[in-house]
Scaffold this active site. Structure first.
Site, PDB file in Angstrom:
ATOM      1  N   SER A 190       1.034  -1.514  -0.421  1.00 28.64           N
ATOM      2  CA  SER A 190       0.151   0.021   0.356  1.00 28.64           C
ATOM      3  C   SER A 190       0.871   1.479   0.038  1.00 28.64           C
ATOM      4  O   SER A 190       1.655   1.101  -1.179  1.00 28.64           O
ATOM      5  CB  SER A 190      -1.325  -0.122   1.286  1.00 28.64           C
ATOM      6  N   ASP A 255     -16.315 -16.176 -13.742  1.00 29.67           N
ATOM      7  CA  ASP A 255     -15.748 -17.458 -13.195  1.00 29.67           C
ATOM      8  C   ASP A 255     -15.038 -18.589 -14.337  1.00 29.67           C
ATOM      9  O   ASP A 255     -13.099 -18.719 -13.522  1.00 29.67           O
ATOM     10  CB  ASP A 255     -16.230 -17.894 -12.027  1.00 29.67           C
ATOM     11  N   ASP A 258     -11.465 -18.750 -16.658  1.00 19.67           N
ATOM     12  CA  ASP A 258     -10.586 -19.142 -16.634  1.00 19.67           C
ATOM     13  C   ASP A 258      -9.455 -21.014 -16.464  1.00 19.67           C
ATOM     14  O   ASP A 258      -8.646 -21.654 -16.460  1.00 19.67           O
ATOM     15  CB  ASP A 258      -9.208 -18.706 -15.329  1.00 19.67           C
ATOM     16  N   ASP A 262     -13.680 -21.566  -9.410  1.00 20.61           N
ATOM     17  CA  ASP A 262     -13.576 -21.414  -8.227  1.00 20.61           C
ATOM     18  C   ASP A 262     -13.592 -20.422  -7.981  1.00 20.61           C
ATOM     19  O   ASP A 262     -13.786 -19.722  -6.467  1.00 20.61           O
ATOM     20  CB  ASP A 262     -11.990 -21.944  -8.198  1.00 20.61           C
ATOM     21  N   ASP A 413      -8.226  -5.995  -4.763  1.00 18.53           N
ATOM     22  CA  ASP A 413      -8.159  -4.537  -3.967  1.00 18.53           C
ATOM     23  C   ASP A 413      -9.223  -3.787  -5.173  1.00 18.53           C
ATOM     24  O   ASP A 413      -9.193  -2.886  -5.300  1.00 18.53           O
ATOM     25  CB  ASP A 413      -6.339  -4.334  -4.785  1.00 18.53           C
ATOM     26  N   HIS A 450      -7.114  -5.586  -0.115  1.00 18.50           N
ATOM     27  CA  HIS A 450      -5.967  -4.602  -0.028  1.00 18.50           C
ATOM     28  C   HIS A 450      -4.420  -5.729   0.790  1.00 18.50           C
ATOM     29  O   HIS A 450      -4.839  -5.433   2.283  1.00 18.50           O
ATOM     30  CB  HIS A 450      -6.556  -4.008   0.389  1.00 18.50           C
TER      31      HIS A 450
END
Length: 530
Positions: A190, A255, A258, A262, A413, A450
């Site tokens: 951060s 979802d 890929d 999951d 994030d 984050h």
């Protein structure tokens, strides 16, 4: 913008110990005059001693004896930097040194960040970045009032506190062990990621390897982005129930792209999702559909801010980041329940409002309602970019001494846009093409929030990967990340249940399920070029 708001230390850990040679040598450092300050207190801590860390359910214990050193450092008159050093007693020390970044505006020393590196045998340092905690104590890193008419403290926060902490750490190690560290590393996430890139750019000799997580590198622009987000999203009624529905719809549509359904998006940029599909229609439950204003707010959040002339200021937030614990904390609300004279705000609004009030305008009466992107951003850049931003620093000197630079960012994030880090990494690759193949790596973490947490695996040992790399091993091509039921406890080595593991792949590769075995086990995935 914090590694985790809950990991602020509220109590110390020292108690009396039986005197021995190591303890006596530690205590003798009290009062030692340093090149940039003085040792206030040096206290021996014994193996097995209880250490209380806020936000952690159970107390941790010292893995071995170490010397806890509190020092006050000064860069110039008016400066007062508090730094903390944990030096393992021999033979537990591995001969190496780690400096750790802070979060937000600092103001506290986050000891919980120090503990994992200590357990690995490193001498560890951290700093408050040059100013004391502000009220309220538990949100001190979000408070910028300390910067009001304090140019010396702003410079310390921007870069000098970490530099002096590094120099002093090496000085103390030499005094305590009679030798300098054979390797030195810096790790921050951060604002700590901004600090990491600042170290590499301004002080290339301080560290051999630098890890920058979710770096708030273009700090002025990111604070403007947070204010813009506040203007777009907070006036709507994007409740946690609506965010749950939004997140579920994103996963339903993207979802499986890929190869594994999951709950995680390996490549969020491949997700083509329009929140219009959730627009309220006659007969819909108004608590679970989106009004026209909410649809536009979600679109804007994914798209990111643009100036009046159409210039893209920052990347938007990625699909998959809208899970309620992410957006509700940083972007949409419900707001943080603060006390006193501080208004309730989202995390992004609180941090950025203090930035513009105390640093940019230096006006105690400035309020977020006065923010104007096309006026306030140029002013922030003019007054502060050269001092606090670390997104344009030339890394040539750092790479010339064979320094290693690792970046990482969670795709989910909701505080800092992950695509900003991807674009910055790609600019570094282009600028330093000769060094990039052996000295530069980026890892993107699906489902990671984050710096830690989120729906995906977020606990991984970047420091060990950096150490192996810097000691002559090949550049890391993957790291295994773990999702615990309690991520903070898992990161500290406490009792926590493993829920899933997943390889994090060196960019641009992504993890692909082999089609066999559990989708919750890292060994059933391989890193492939998308």
């Amino acid at each position: 913008m914090l590694f985790a708001l809950s990991l602020v230390v509220l109590s110390g850990c020292a108690r009396s110990v039986e005197p021995d040679a190591a303890a006596v040598a530690c205590s003798a450092l009290t009062g030692k005059v340093l090149s940039h300050g003085i040792v206030k207190q040096a206290t021996p801590v014994t193996a097995g001693q209880s250490m209380s860390l806020a936000g952690v359910d159970d107390k941790v214990v010292a893995p071995f004896g170490f010397c806890r050193i509190e020092a006050t450092l000064r860069s110039e008159p008016g400066s007062e930097i508090q730094s903390l050093y944990w030096l393992p007693m021999k033979p537990s020390w591995n001969g190496k040194f780690v400096g750790l970044g802070n979060g937000g505006f600092g103001g506290v020393i986050q000891e919980a960040h120090m503990f994992p590196a200590l357990r690995q045998g490193f001498a560890v340092a951290a700093t408050d970045m040059g100013h004391p905690a502000s009220f309220p104590q538990n949100l001190a890193p979000m408070n910028g009032k300390w910067a009001y008419q304090q140019p010396v403290k702003v410079l310390d926060w921007a870069y000098r506190a970490n530099h002096l902490t590094a120099a002093t750490g090496k000085e103390l190690i030499d005094a305590h062990f009679g030798q300098k560290p054979k390797r030195s590393y810096f790790h921050g996430c951060s604002d700590g990621g901004r600090e990491a890139l600042m170290q590499a750019g301004r002080y290339p000799d301080d560290y051999d390897g630098i890890i920058a997580g979710a770096p708030a590198a273009a700090f002025t622009d990111l604070m403007a982005h947070a204010q813009w987000n506040n203007r777009q999203a907070v006036p709507t009624q994007l409740t946690e129930e609506k965010l749950d529905r939004l997140h579920a719809e994103v996963l339903d549509r993207c979802d499986a792209l890929d190869g594994a359904k999951d709950g995680l998006l390996e490549s969020p940029s491949a997700c083509r999702f329009d929140p219009e599909v959730l627009s309220c229609k006659p007969g819909d439950d108004p608590k679970r559909c989106l009004t026209g204003a909410e649809v536009e707010a979600v679109r804007a959040t994914y798209r990111g801010p643009r100036t009046a002339d159409g210039q893209q200021l920052s990347a938007g937030f990625s699909p998959g980041s809208e899970y309620k614990e992410g957006w509700s904390l940083w972007i949409t609300g419900p707001t943080l329940p603060l006390v006193g004279t501080v208004k309730s705000m989202t995390g992004g609004s609180l941090l950025s409002t203090d930035f513009f009030r105390w640093m940019v305008h230096a006006d105690p009466d400035w309020e977020r309602e006065r923010f104007d992107l096309d006026k306030d951003l140029p002013l922030a850049r003019q007054r502060l970019a050269a001092t606090i931003n670390s997104d344009q620093l030339d890394m040539t000197p750092f790479f010339a001494r064979n320094g290693k630079l690792m970046l990482y960012h969670g795709w989910s994030d909701a505080a800092l846009p992950p695509m900003n880090t991807v674009r910055y990494f790609e600019r570094l690759q282009a600028r330093h093409a000769d060094a990039a193949t052996q000295q530069l790596r980026l890892f993107m973490a699906p489902g990671m929030g984050h710096c830690m947490g989120g729906p995906g695996p977020s606990v991984f040992d970047a420091l060990d990967a950096m150490d192996r790399w810097t000691e002559g091993g090949p550049p890391p091509e993957q790291m295994v990340a773990t999702k615990f039921d309690k991520d903070a406890a898992g990161a500290l080595g406490q009792t926590a249940k493993v829920q899933r593991t997943r390889p994090l792949c060196a960019w641009p590769k992504v993890a692909r399920w082999t089609g066999q075995g559990s989708i919750d086990a890292a060994e059933n995935f391989s890193c492939q070029t998308p």
